[in-house]
Design an enzyme around this catalytic site. Structure first.
Site, PDB file in Angstrom:
ATOM      1  N   SER A   1       0.810  -1.120  -0.064  1.00 11.84           N
ATOM      2  CA  SER A   1       0.047   0.122  -0.028  1.00 11.84           C
ATOM      3  C   SER A   1       0.746   1.234   0.027  1.00 11.84           C
ATOM      4  O   SER A   1       0.396   2.458  -0.546  1.00 11.84           O
ATOM      5  CB  SER A   1      -0.910   0.032   1.237  1.00 11.84           C
ATOM      6  OG  SER A   1      -1.752  -1.120   1.233  1.00 11.84           O
TER       7      SER A   1
ATOM      8  N   HIS B   1      -0.046   3.269   4.684  1.00  7.33           N
ATOM      9  CA  HIS B   1      -0.962   3.931   3.720  1.00  7.33           C
ATOM     10  C   HIS B   1      -0.418   5.494   3.454  1.00  7.33           C
ATOM     11  O   HIS B   1      -0.431   6.253   2.603  1.00  7.33           O
ATOM     12  CB  HIS B   1      -2.362   3.851   3.845  1.00  7.33           C
ATOM     13  CG  HIS B   1      -2.712   2.350   3.992  1.00  7.33           C
ATOM     14  ND1 HIS B   1      -2.512   1.435   4.837  1.00  7.33           N
ATOM     15  CD2 HIS B   1      -3.388   1.700   2.978  1.00  7.33           C
ATOM     16  CE1 HIS B   1      -2.600   0.266   4.583  1.00  7.33           C
ATOM     17  NE2 HIS B   1      -3.386   0.246   3.311  1.00  7.33           N
TER      18      HIS B   1
END
Length: 406
Positions: A280, A345
């Site tokens: 991610s 993220h």
């Protein structure tokens, strides 16, 4: 102008190349004709270059453009005028002129583009007809990623699928292969992280094993489950492949790897007891950079349904991030070690909105000549150094209670 074998001009031998379309001077008069496709570069006639030096005066060049400019493509005429205006020594190199007209992206071309206007008055690339499937794909990618018509036309003329977008494809294949391997080994595809043996792999980042430096990058090959892998691979391919086709493996790889490293380091600083898995960090760096580039060049971006597609991209990112936040606080399968962190993220997003935007906005321009690139790169390097010192000293100074090693 007759076609023939390569000739000597100014002491150098001109190699045969394909010109489509090129502009050459007529040897019998002051006339510029549009050539469809020739096997050799045209040679400047002696009337325009009496000393056979390979140069033509700027004044003479502008006179020819004023007389015969209507025969040229409007966007090339604009670039030629900018080239004439931007030359300080009063001469235009004939080889640069031919390179420009034969769609070779020379330094003179770049300078002319920077000094000339960006608006193209001719027909747009979208109006081209009779294109094959590979050409339509290249045109689609150009409209997906580039905000200026002159760059889209140049990219469309010059892209050859060689090399292909190998970096994103290779990373994707490796991530899927590793996931399938551990899927059969752990006997589960959904929520692999729920297996007590999931973190025993040498790939994921674990706070107790942070001295094993490769884990700050290798964690991208492990995913918590097929739901995690599917969302990441979809965004990685849909965004990463077109970006690599335009900007190249080196630039896209730089953004991706920086996002991956920033993700694991951000976790080690802010969520010190949690492990990290998944790609991610790199995916969010690419997607965030692309979305920011679209927003910053909204009027120039001509991709279809861009508002709807931006909304869908944000929905996918939000769903994936929400899943990661939920999983982080879900009861772990191997307490007291928590589930993987979601902070990676956010690290990828920060890289995408800074370093990534600079990379995507400077198509066909050298990054080392962009001051903003060096500012963000230095800030990123400083963050990495600070995070390394944090990992070396902070855990012991703060007496952090870490979970046992897997």
């Amino acid at each position: 102008m007759e076609k023939g074998s390569p000739r000597m001009t100014g002491g150098t031998r001109e190699a045969p190349v394909n010109i489509s379309p090129a502009v050459a001077a007529n040897a019998e008069g002051e006339e510029i004709e549009v050539l469809e496709s020739t096997d050799v570069l045209p040679v400047p006639p002696e009337d325009y270059d009496p000393d056979n030096s390979g140069f033509i005066s700027t004044e003479r060049f502008r006179d020819l453009l004023a007389t015969h400019g209507s025969e040229l493509d409007p966007h090339k005429l604009e670039v030629l005028l900018a080239l004439a205006d931007g030359n300080a020594d009063g001469k235009i190199c004939y080889q640069d002129f031919v390179n420009l007209m034969s769609n070779k992206r020379s330094n003179s071309f770049r300078r002319a583009i920077l000094q000339g206007g960006r608006q193209i008055k001719g027909c747009s690339l979208r109006d081209e007809v009779g294109l094959g499937l590979p050409q339509r794909l290249v045109r689609h990618v150009a409209y997906e990623t580039l905000p200026r018509e002159v760059d889209r036309k140049w990219y469309f003329d010059s892209y050859t699928y060689c090399p292909p977008p190998w970096f994103i494809l290779a990373i994707t294949i490796a991530e899927v292969a590793v996931f399938m391997y551990y899927g059969f080994q752990l006997d589960r595809l959904v929520l692999q992280v729920s297996s007590p043996h999931f973190l025993k792999s040498p790939l994921p980042y674990h706070p107790q094993l942070r001295a094993q430096a490769w884990r700050y990058l290798s964690y991208i090959f492990m995913h918590t489950g097929i739901e995690h892998l599917s969302l990441n691979m979809a965004m990685q391919l849909l965004v990463g492949v077109p970006l690599e086709m335009v900007h190249g493996a080196l630039r896209i790889g730089l953004v991706y790897v920086c996002g991956v490293l920033a993700g694991s380091l951000a976790v080690s600083v802010t969520d010190m007891t949690a492990p990290v898995v998944g790609s991610s960090g790199g995916v969010y760096a690419l997607v965030s950079a692309h979305l920011a580039n679209v927003v910053m060049n909204w009027s120039g971006m001509k991709c279809q349904f861009k508002l709807f597609r931006m909304a869908m991209a944000l929905v996918c990112m939000s769903v994936e991030f929400g899943r990661a936040v939920w999983l982080r606080f879900y009861p772990p399968a191997a307490p007291p070690c928590p589930n993987p962190s979601f902070v990676a993220h956010l690290g990828g997003v920060v890289v995408g909105l800074t370093l990534g935007v600079v990379v995507l906005q400077n198509y066909e321009q050298r990054l080392q000549e962009q001051s903003l690139f060096w500012i963000f790169f230095c800030v990123y390097t400083l963050f990495v150094l600070c995070a390394v010192f944090w990992n070396v000293f902070a855990y012991s100074l703060l007496d952090v209670r870490l979970p046992p090693p897997p």
